[in-house]
Enzyme design. Sequence first.
Site, PDB file in Angstrom:
ATOM      1  NE  ARG A 100      -1.141   3.904   9.279  1.00 10.46           N
ATOM      2  CZ  ARG A 100      -1.246   3.976   7.955  1.00 10.46           C
ATOM      3  NH1 ARG A 100      -0.173   4.268   7.221  1.00 10.46           N
ATOM      4  NH2 ARG A 100      -2.398   3.756   7.355  1.00 10.46           N
ATOM      5  CE  LYS A 114       3.828   7.485   4.872  1.00  7.45           C
ATOM      6  NZ  LYS A 114       3.550   8.473   5.940  1.00  7.45           N
TER       7      LYS A 114
END
Length: 290
Positions: free
Chosen positions: A271, A237
């Site tokens: 995740r 991210k």
Amino acid sequence: MSKEFLSAKDKLFEVKSTLNISGNLVSLDEPQVMGILNITPDSFYAESRVNQETAILKKAHQMVKAGAFILDIGGYSTRPGADDISEEEETKRVTDAINLVRSKFPEVLISVDTFRSSVAKHAIESGANIINDVSGGNLDSNMFETVAQLNVPYILMHMRGTPQTMKSLNQYDDLLIDIGKELAIKCNELKQRGVSDIIIDPGFGFAKSISQNYKLLQKLSYLKRLGYPLLAGLSRKSMIYKTLNIEPQDALNGTTALNMIALQNGASLLRVHDVKEAHETIKLFKALNT
């Protein structure tokens, strides 16, 4: 629950460690990996996108072989500023992929990454086991009732606004308390509807600045007082690649570093785009704690 949540600052909390999936109890006593399978043309990390049958099966096989506990199949990109697509298109993307993966990997757990209740319903009927809702019910008023009717585990993520507007909605009086209260209210609503299998996702990158993301990660264990297992979705991210001034394709090392911190602070699920590396991180975490 929110009052109790806020007052018990120094109390040890019992965290639910099992999920009821189709009548079978699945344990999260040890951390597990969720592999990301994006059936989209525009997810932020290009190498995660697959939309041809051969590519989907190849990626699924790689993830299962590397130790994925869950495959998370999504057909709608939730990156900031992502284009909107119709429910029909999203439904087709995810159900086709779920049917394909289920036919080749009948034992693997599958979650559907969607904020639309109709897509979630079709996905569960096609063989998915879990609903992963990035909006935490905000974008579809029927989602919680649908989860209750389907009687499946639900991943409740914290987000404000929509993928198109969330970047401007990161004002908090107190980051941890506000996120905790907002999640607690929703946990109560789900519980009242009979939903007991909940996983909490704090929503890294969703209505949070980079500095807020790091504070949230540092204090992740604070959310364990909700009483449900925690999922950390940090993989590649912007909090990683912008901090390091690199591109998402170069952010694996940073992802691994932050995944270890998430595990140390109570995450039960990682995740990730890179299952092998996350699985190895869990092995090392377990070695540190035996």
